[in-house]
Design an enzyme around this catalytic site. Structure first.
Site, mmCIF file in Angstrom:
data_model
loop_
_atom_site.group_PDB
_atom_site.id
_atom_site.type_symbol
_atom_site.label_atom_id
_atom_site.label_comp_id
_atom_site.label_asym_id
_atom_site.label_seq_id
_atom_site.Cartn_x
_atom_site.Cartn_y
_atom_site.Cartn_z
ATOM 1 C CG ASP A 1 -13.204 -22.959 -39.380
ATOM 2 O OD1 ASP A 1 -12.100 -22.453 -39.674
ATOM 3 O OD2 ASP A 1 -13.849 -22.636 -38.365
ATOM 4 C CE LYS B 1 -7.090 -18.959 -34.487
ATOM 5 N NZ LYS B 1 -8.095 -20.008 -34.400
ATOM 6 C CG PHE C 1 -13.163 -23.346 -31.472
ATOM 7 C CD1 PHE C 1 -13.714 -22.925 -30.264
ATOM 8 C CD2 PHE C 1 -12.473 -22.415 -32.234
ATOM 9 C CE1 PHE C 1 -13.561 -21.617 -29.823
ATOM 10 C CE2 PHE C 1 -12.326 -21.098 -31.803
ATOM 11 C CZ PHE C 1 -12.866 -20.706 -30.586
HETATM 12 C C1 PLP Z 1 -9.536 -19.599 -34.062
HETATM 13 C C2 PLP Z 1 -10.579 -20.261 -34.851
HETATM 14 C C3 PLP Z 1 -11.760 -19.593 -35.215
HETATM 15 C C4 PLP Z 1 -12.126 -18.224 -34.704
HETATM 16 O O1 PLP Z 1 -11.201 -17.252 -35.044
HETATM 17 P P1 PLP Z 1 -11.174 -15.849 -34.263
HETATM 18 O O2 PLP Z 1 -10.239 -15.004 -35.063
HETATM 19 O O3 PLP Z 1 -10.677 -16.141 -32.877
HETATM 20 O O4 PLP Z 1 -12.563 -15.338 -34.251
HETATM 21 C C5 PLP Z 1 -12.657 -20.275 -36.015
HETATM 22 N N1 PLP Z 1 -12.413 -21.518 -36.438
HETATM 23 C C6 PLP Z 1 -11.297 -22.197 -36.100
HETATM 24 C C7 PLP Z 1 -11.090 -23.574 -36.620
HETATM 25 C C8 PLP Z 1 -10.344 -21.595 -35.293
HETATM 26 O O5 PLP Z 1 -9.251 -22.272 -34.930
#
Ligand code: PLP
Length: 399
Positions: A225, A254, A140
């Site tokens: 990520d 985040k 994700f």
């Molecule tokens: C939430 C998330 C994203 C995307 O972040 P947004 O601010 O919602 O675009 C990308 N990678 C990971 C691992 C995430 O948990």
């Protein structure tokens, strides 16, 4: 207005791209949130780990208000007095060379894809438009067309094509598969240290270390990520520290603002980022002084208030307590720090029903995929609150 009325408005007037629990929140403080009827809940999701510092943290609130009175947005056409110090503090803390600020997580992912492609052409000599990036099954990384194009989740992809080419998908947690997928045109490997959205999938120990070695050997950029795993969530500032490695590029978002303001960043440990020249990438709001001021305090608060250590100790305690729950419906409990997944057997009838019942008992949790509940409360949670939560989780599942 009554709770039902708020829900009716959302259902009638909003796109139905989410299926939230029917709880309408109007206030938050620390690990707690309250609905419009005054009912109090423990937040076990922390806005997908964006509120690691706890709701409405007073120091963040103060920074937001003070900065908002002074200067909020300049665009990058001009410089501002928050950006440089933000870079300095973030680089020192994460031992990075360079930072590129954006707004959302998905934008940070898009930015990194552009960066490693350009690096591949400029520095590695990959032929024009041939760059390949390797990603993992069940990843994700966000919701843009390019990102969902390399997702393996049908709901995320179906009906949104055509997609961006140049991605190769391999199984997660398998260094052999990584090595086998590499060609002379491979420029990067994009991976989550723990797959959060997939249901808190923890790779075998040594996976990232091995991935780092393979990437180094083949001159490929390792991109972690850490948008969900980063900033204390797993009991370390960055989850890569569990394996004693440093990625080439890391993504944070985040919790970078503690839930106050959208801000994300690409952190570069190498010179990869220097391939970007003026005019080649940007964002109107990226690096704005309000975001930078809030992020500076959000990082300080994590460190100065011991939240990362608390995530490690309270996470280990919470995990152990959840593992102690004897119930045949539970298949597995796993986690690192305060990122914990409880997986139910397929016959148990899905995790959503438990989330609905937990809500009635004062805990807000969200199912991920059909059979998994993720427990990821703010990093300031205390032992007493965990004890309180575990008791409720145990009785709710039993009922
Ligand atoms: C939430 C998330 C994203 C995307 O972040 P947004 O601010 O919602 O675009 C990308 N990678 C990971 C691992 C995430 O948990």
């Amino acid at each position: 207005m009554k709770q039902d009325e708020y829900i009716r408005l959302e259902e009638e007037l909003g796109a139905h791209n989410y299926k939230p629990l029917d709880v309408v929140l109007s206030r938050g403080k620390g690990v707690w949130v309250w609905d419009v009827d005054g009912n109090k809940y423990l937040d076990c999701l922390s806005a997908y780990s964006a509120v690691n510092q706890g709701h409405c943290h007073p120091r963040l609130l103060e920074t937001l208000m003070e900065q908002a009175k002074k200067l909020t947005l300049t665009s990058r056409a001009f410089r501002n007095d928050q950006l440089g110090p933000f870079y300095k503090e973030l680089c020192e803390l994460t031992r990075s060379h360079k930072v590129l600020p954006m707004n959302s997580g998905a934008e940070a992912v898009e930015t990194v894809i552009k960066t490693v492609r350009k690096w591949g052409y400029r520095a590695k000599g990959v032929p024009k438009d041939k760059a390949e990036i390797i990603v993992c099954e069940n990843n994700f990384h966000g919701r843009t067309i390019t990102i969902v194009g390399f997702s393996t989740d049908q709901a995320s992809r179906d009906g949104f094509g055509p997609f961006t080419p140049g991605f190769k998908i391999i199984p997660y947690g398998d260094p052999g598969a990584l090595e086998a997928a590499i060609t002379e045109n491979t420029v990067g490997f994009l991976v989550e240290p723990i797959q959060g959205e997939a249901g808190v999938i923890i790779p075998p120990e040594g996976y990232l270390k091995k991935a780092k070695e393979i990437c180094e050997k083949h001159n490929i950029v390792l991109i972690l990520d850490e948008i969900q795993t980063g900033l204390g969530r797993t009991g370390k500032l960055l989850a890569e520290e569990h394996e004693g490695i440093e990625s080439d590029l890391s993504l944070v978002g985040k919790a970078l603002s503690g839930g106050f303001y959208p801000i994300s960043a690409v952190l570069s440990n190498t010179e990869v980022m220097s391939v970007l020249q003026p005019g080649e990438h940007g964002s109107t709001f990226g690096g704005n002084p309000l975001a930078c001021a809030v992020a500076r305090t959000a990082i300080k608060v994590l460190i100065e208030e011991g939240m990362i250590e608390n995530a490690a100790t309270m996470g280990a305690y919470f995990l152990e307590c959840l593992k102690q729950i004897k119930n045949s419906k539970i298949k597995e409990v796993r986690g690192k720090g305060l990122l914990i997944g409880m997986e139910f057997h397929a016959e148990a009838g899905g995790a959503r029903q438990y989330c609905e019942k937990l809500k009635e008992n004062g805990l807000l949790c969200k199912e991920t995929h059909d059979n998994i509940i993720r427990f990821a409360p703010p990093l300031i949670i205390t032992k007493d609150v965990i004890d309180w939560a575990v008791e409720r989780i145990e009785t709710t599942i039993k009922a």
